[in-house]
Motif scaffolding. Sequence first.
Motif, PDB file in Angstrom:
ATOM      1  N   THR A 336     -13.926  -4.729   5.563  1.00 52.86           N
ATOM      2  CA  THR A 336     -13.429  -3.440   6.022  1.00 52.86           C
ATOM      3  C   THR A 336     -11.935  -3.355   5.755  1.00 52.86           C
ATOM      4  O   THR A 336     -11.429  -2.348   5.251  1.00 52.86           O
ATOM      5  CB  THR A 336     -13.676  -3.287   7.536  1.00 52.86           C
ATOM      6  N   GLN A 337     -11.273  -4.451   6.117  1.00 53.74           N
ATOM      7  CA  GLN A 337      -9.831  -4.504   5.936  1.00 53.74           C
ATOM      8  C   GLN A 337      -9.500  -4.334   4.459  1.00 53.74           C
ATOM      9  O   GLN A 337      -8.563  -3.615   4.104  1.00 53.74           O
ATOM     10  CB  GLN A 337      -9.325  -5.859   6.432  1.00 53.74           C
ATOM     11  N   ALA A 338     -10.281  -4.986   3.635  1.00 51.78           N
ATOM     12  CA  ALA A 338     -10.039  -4.893   2.198  1.00 51.78           C
ATOM     13  C   ALA A 338     -10.209  -3.461   1.727  1.00 51.78           C
ATOM     14  O   ALA A 338      -9.394  -2.962   0.948  1.00 51.78           O
ATOM     15  CB  ALA A 338     -10.988  -5.802   1.443  1.00 51.78           C
ATOM     16  N   ALA A 339     -11.261  -2.814   2.245  1.00 56.15           N
ATOM     17  CA  ALA A 339     -11.477  -1.417   1.867  1.00 56.15           C
ATOM     18  C   ALA A 339     -10.318  -0.566   2.351  1.00 56.15           C
ATOM     19  O   ALA A 339      -9.771   0.258   1.605  1.00 56.15           O
ATOM     20  CB  ALA A 339     -12.786  -0.914   2.440  1.00 56.15           C
ATOM     21  N   SER A 340      -9.928  -0.795   3.615  1.00 58.84           N
ATOM     22  CA  SER A 340      -8.808  -0.026   4.168  1.00 58.84           C
ATOM     23  C   SER A 340      -7.571  -0.256   3.338  1.00 58.84           C
ATOM     24  O   SER A 340      -6.840   0.675   3.005  1.00 58.84           O
ATOM     25  CB  SER A 340      -8.520  -0.449   5.599  1.00 58.84           C
ATOM     26  N   SER A 341      -7.361  -1.529   3.049  1.00 62.01           N
ATOM     27  CA  SER A 341      -6.144  -1.871   2.338  1.00 62.01           C
ATOM     28  C   SER A 341      -6.151  -1.254   0.946  1.00 62.01           C
ATOM     29  O   SER A 341      -5.134  -0.753   0.468  1.00 62.01           O
ATOM     30  CB  SER A 341      -6.004  -3.388   2.306  1.00 62.01           C
ATOM     31  N   GLU A 343      -7.712   1.417   0.221  1.00 62.14           N
ATOM     32  CA  GLU A 343      -7.512   2.843   0.452  1.00 62.14           C
ATOM     33  C   GLU A 343      -6.029   3.135   0.659  1.00 62.14           C
ATOM     34  O   GLU A 343      -5.480   4.074   0.082  1.00 62.14           O
ATOM     35  CB  GLU A 343      -8.323   3.249   1.681  1.00 62.14           C
ATOM     36  N   ILE A 344      -5.400   2.293   1.485  1.00 65.58           N
ATOM     37  CA  ILE A 344      -3.973   2.488   1.744  1.00 65.58           C
ATOM     38  C   ILE A 344      -3.198   2.376   0.437  1.00 65.58           C
ATOM     39  O   ILE A 344      -2.307   3.167   0.155  1.00 65.58           O
ATOM     40  CB  ILE A 344      -3.454   1.427   2.742  1.00 65.58           C
ATOM     41  N   SER A 345      -3.609   1.370  -0.337  1.00 61.74           N
ATOM     42  CA  SER A 345      -2.858   1.172  -1.569  1.00 61.74           C
ATOM     43  C   SER A 345      -3.013   2.376  -2.488  1.00 61.74           C
ATOM     44  O   SER A 345      -2.050   2.824  -3.109  1.00 61.74           O
ATOM     45  CB  SER A 345      -3.264  -0.138  -2.240  1.00 61.74           C
ATOM     46  N   ALA A 346      -4.240   2.923  -2.515  1.00 59.84           N
ATOM     47  CA  ALA A 346      -4.448   4.105  -3.353  1.00 59.84           C
ATOM     48  C   ALA A 346      -3.664   5.285  -2.813  1.00 59.84           C
ATOM     49  O   ALA A 346      -3.014   6.029  -3.567  1.00 59.84           O
ATOM     50  CB  ALA A 346      -5.922   4.435  -3.431  1.00 59.84           C
ATOM     51  N   ASN A 500       4.660  -1.485  -4.325  1.00 56.00           N
ATOM     52  CA  ASN A 500       4.380  -2.793  -4.924  1.00 56.00           C
ATOM     53  C   ASN A 500       3.927  -3.793  -3.879  1.00 56.00           C
ATOM     54  O   ASN A 500       2.959  -4.525  -4.092  1.00 56.00           O
ATOM     55  CB  ASN A 500       5.616  -3.331  -5.644  1.00 56.00           C
ATOM     56  N   SER A 501       4.666  -3.799  -2.760  1.00 54.46           N
ATOM     57  CA  SER A 501       4.280  -4.762  -1.718  1.00 54.46           C
ATOM     58  C   SER A 501       2.880  -4.455  -1.233  1.00 54.46           C
ATOM     59  O   SER A 501       2.082  -5.374  -0.987  1.00 54.46           O
ATOM     60  CB  SER A 501       5.220  -4.721  -0.521  1.00 54.46           C
ATOM     61  N   ILE A 502       2.595  -3.149  -1.100  1.00 52.04           N
ATOM     62  CA  ILE A 502       1.259  -2.801  -0.634  1.00 52.04           C
ATOM     63  C   ILE A 502       0.209  -3.252  -1.642  1.00 52.04           C
ATOM     64  O   ILE A 502      -0.845  -3.789  -1.277  1.00 52.04           O
ATOM     65  CB  ILE A 502       1.158  -1.286  -0.354  1.00 52.04           C
ATOM     66  N   GLN A 503       0.506  -3.078  -2.898  1.00 54.82           N
ATOM     67  CA  GLN A 503      -0.442  -3.534  -3.920  1.00 54.82           C
ATOM     68  C   GLN A 503      -0.638  -5.048  -3.827  1.00 54.82           C
ATOM     69  O   GLN A 503      -1.767  -5.550  -3.895  1.00 54.82           O
ATOM     70  CB  GLN A 503       0.014  -3.173  -5.341  1.00 54.82           C
ATOM     71  N   GLU A 504       0.494  -5.738  -3.662  1.00 56.79           N
ATOM     72  CA  GLU A 504       0.423  -7.198  -3.522  1.00 56.79           C
ATOM     73  C   GLU A 504      -0.417  -7.567  -2.303  1.00 56.79           C
ATOM     74  O   GLU A 504      -1.317  -8.399  -2.357  1.00 56.79           O
ATOM     75  CB  GLU A 504       1.826  -7.799  -3.366  1.00 56.79           C
ATOM     76  N   PHE A 505      -0.059  -6.894  -1.197  1.00 49.55           N
ATOM     77  CA  PHE A 505      -0.767  -7.117   0.062  1.00 49.55           C
ATOM     78  C   PHE A 505      -2.256  -6.863  -0.136  1.00 49.55           C
ATOM     79  O   PHE A 505      -3.108  -7.615   0.327  1.00 49.55           O
ATOM     80  CB  PHE A 505      -0.180  -6.182   1.113  1.00 49.55           C
ATOM     81  N   ASN A 506      -2.512  -5.793  -0.865  1.00 49.36           N
ATOM     82  CA  ASN A 506      -3.891  -5.434  -1.141  1.00 49.36           C
ATOM     83  C   ASN A 506      -4.601  -6.553  -1.895  1.00 49.36           C
ATOM     84  O   ASN A 506      -5.723  -6.926  -1.567  1.00 49.36           O
ATOM     85  CB  ASN A 506      -3.913  -4.143  -1.952  1.00 49.36           C
ATOM     86  N   ASN A 507      -3.900  -7.093  -2.878  1.00 52.61           N
ATOM     87  CA  ASN A 507      -4.475  -8.217  -3.624  1.00 52.61           C
ATOM     88  C   ASN A 507      -4.869  -9.350  -2.697  1.00 52.61           C
ATOM     89  O   ASN A 507      -5.965  -9.886  -2.775  1.00 52.61           O
ATOM     90  CB  ASN A 507      -3.469  -8.748  -4.644  1.00 52.61           C
TER      91      ASN A 507
END
Lengths: 693, 286
Positions: A336-341, A343-346, A500-507
């Motif tokens: 779920t977190q991954a999906a949220s993340s 989503e947030i990243s998008a 960028n950080s969010i993308q990284e975080f998302n990764n």
Amino acid sequence: MILPLVEVFYTRNADEIFDSNSCDFYETIPHRRENFHPPVGELMEIHNFNNMKNLKIKFKLLIIFGTIVVLFAAVSFWGNKVHNRINDGNFNVISEHKAVNNLLSKLNIHLLDFNNSFLMFRQTGKNEDIEKAQASLKTVRDLIEKSSFNDDVLVIGFRDYAEQTAGLYRDITIDLNKLKKENNEAQLLALTGQVASNIATFYAASNDFFKSNTLRLNELEQQNLAYANAQKNKLLYFQLGLIVLILLLITIPYRVVSKSTNDILKIIQKIENGDLTNDFKSDTHDEFGLIINGLAELQSKLKSMLGSLKSTTQNIFNASSEFSTGAQTISSGANTQAASSEEISAAMEQIAEVFKSSSDNAAETNRIAEKAFKGIQTGASHVESALSVIEDIAEKNSIISEISYQTKILSINASVEAARAAEFGKSFAVVAEEVKKLAENTQESALEISSVSKEGVELTRQSASDLHNLVSEFQKTSELIDQIAQASQEHILTIEQINNSIQEFNNVTQQNASSAEELAASSDDLLQFVESLQSLMSVFRIEDADTITESEKTEETDFPEDFSTTDFQQEEQSYDFPEPDETQPEEEQYIDGNSPIVEDYSENESEPDVRHEDVSKVLEPVEEMEIGEPEKTFDDTKMPDSESVETGGKAAEPLANGDEEDEKTDWNISHKKGIRINLADNDDYDDEFKEMK
Amino acid sequence: MDYSEAVKIYSQQLSETEFKRIQEFMLKQLGVKLNPIKIVMVNSRLIKRLKATGIYNFKEYLDYALSIQGKRDGELERMVDELTTHKTEFFREVEHFHFLRDIVLPEFVKGQNNLFQIWSAGCSTGEEAYTIAMLLNEFKLANPGFNYSIFASDVSNAVVVKAIRAIYSNRTVEEMDKRFLKRYFLVSRDNNEQKVRVVKELRDKVQFSVQNLVDNYPFQNNSLDVIFCRNTLIYFADSSKKKVVQKLTEKIKPGGYLFVGLSETISQYSTEIKQVSPSVYVKKQG
Ligand SMILES: C[S@@+](CC[C@H](N)C(=O)[O-])C[C@H]1O[C@@H](n2cnc3c(N)ncnc32)[C@H](O)[C@@H]1O
């Protein structure tokens, strides 16, 4: 069947006791002294037995076999005795009688010799013959004297008789010698007659005796036979009895052994089947008792070990199922977190994009503002010059006004002059009039221009000053815009950084999710392993069934408090669902061509029917999450199977083509018209649910 | 699966080339753009599929999934399902539902229309559609003449099936208004299940279908009152986003509304729409 069992307990001692030669019966028992190890011996060593009590089976066997040996010995001793007695009886009687007969026949021979010699002597009178007769008589006498007769009546009678005869012959011998010397013929004759009758009598007596002796012998033999027969039967019964007794005695250890082995086998079988619930104990102290008690101890040890193993596996199971649910929760949470993340990243990317474009806009605005500012500035300067032009014009206009005035005066003068010139001056007067009019008009215009230009000057002056103000305002605005543009330029950097950080975080989150899944999977494996361990363990029953379930019952959980909705006031039930409006059957509104929404398929007029088909399809393989009709979009003629096999991964290539091509690519996942999915069993799931309290 | 297999799977790395294949596929088929940084995400999401199919190599897996056989077996579907993000919630971005309830619906009943038609495009597991359904049902209770149709679609078959099943974990409804919860949900009989299910009456109000947004839509032009297409276009490439927005706009009645996600801005893609509230656009009249 008995023997092998007996054999087991057949010990060295027994061998020593039972001499294999002493009794035929025991020879049927195989002797395996060489490799015989009494199985109890080891047990005895383990348990360190020190008491005769503990050797009971051995003891019992000793007694039993001892008894058998004694009985057997007794019987055979007795049999022997009987045999001897029969033998003795026979031998004594027969040998005695045979001796008597023997003696008799010897006596008869010698008597016959005597008789012959005597008769010879009677004829010849020779000394030689009488000596011969005397020698025969002597032999007879010696034989009789030497013979030792036993107390048999018959024999005694005969002996007496024989002794008499011997005595008689001794007398005769003496008399003969005497008579011969005296040559007393008469006397000799008488003696001879006496001898002859004597001999005849002796013959008869010995014959009688022989006869009766033979009879007696037969009788004795008969008697002996009868006795022997009687004893033989007795002996047979005794022996039969003994065999039965031995058999009976032997079944004692057999029964003991078989009962105990049965018990032990039963126990072992139960243990083998994993049933450790039976309590057992033996109060006998023999080897079997020891084995049973040893087994009991083994079972109790096994039980306690299994008990702790069971509780340990239960603990492991609990822990690993907790762990597994935990891991599952983590995994689903991580997912779920991954999906949220994601989503947030998008979303963040969107925002960054918007920001970027607004920052670009700001820059553009700045540029425009600058341009405008410049424009305004030039405008202002243009106004300024316009003002001076207008003032110039006004000035020039006053000159025009003056000129036109003078022209008017001149034209008046001219008309006066023209009147003077009469007919000739008539046309001139017209010209003068025209000039006057022109001058008047010009003056009027000039006046107007003057006033207008005055206004214009005013206005221009006004606007010039306005413009001036505007320019400074604009300058300020432009400065602000510049600031905004710069700021958003800075912002865009920040936002890009954030992005960028969010993308990284998302990764990281995505990776987390996949490792959480891995964890969940392996914890599931663990759980399964423990479960199989438990099911393996469940083979062992160490306590009664109902005590186990007790502990499991406590784990029941209630529906979380949140959903008990105690804080919520129940409203009237009728409120819930309004009846659907009959005039608008909703099923048909979608996709169906007759619905209010009729699909617009101007581009592919030929196809709309496929859509209806799709609706009617009941797509079953829901659990596999398959698109209902893969074949529908698959164009067999375009992409035959064989080709796909050859090209393998190349199937992805049609990507490069345009939309038109796209619709034909076999791996196109699209469903151009949308596919209704009908899950036939959907309502069945409601059975697993209930209304909320 | 034993340890060495696990190690084998989890040590697989998606190469640039394979990632490009996926990028291309997603862009062409779904209009979805995958930036290079998404390689990590794609990698970790596809590992599940490697594990499930037992093909422990990305290239081979893609060869299979993108083949006719892969499509037939439904693997392509499952791959797409993995690669798309299905995050959604009941009453997500609640301002939109307030806008719907307080502005769109009252406005609708003022007009002489009788059937309110709304489409949740990119509905994921259905929470959005059921949220709309709850609101519309509530509204109908207050306005008896009001009628509505709800359509919901997604490109992923799997999520549509979940949406139709309408079974959710307790967690998803934790923050929901208890009245809604009580009225529109059932709880599992088995307490350990921790699941809720949308009641049949509400389930029946929503018509779900599988629909790719880059394809044609089964609606007449100018026929829908509202389209919710939220947090779906955020994954789209600019060009496909533009196309989809225009196609969606076509289907909306003049004066009808298009809702996008709160982070989205779409005014640049169509001149026919005008923003009226954050992420809410109205189709211009005439
Ligand atoms: C993040 S969810 C949005 C769910 C819901 N609208 C919300 O805002 O809560 C995005 C959904 O769009 C779907 N999607 C992605 N590409 C699509 C496409 N080309 N056509 C239709 N749906 C698509 C995905 O499957 C996913 O379920």
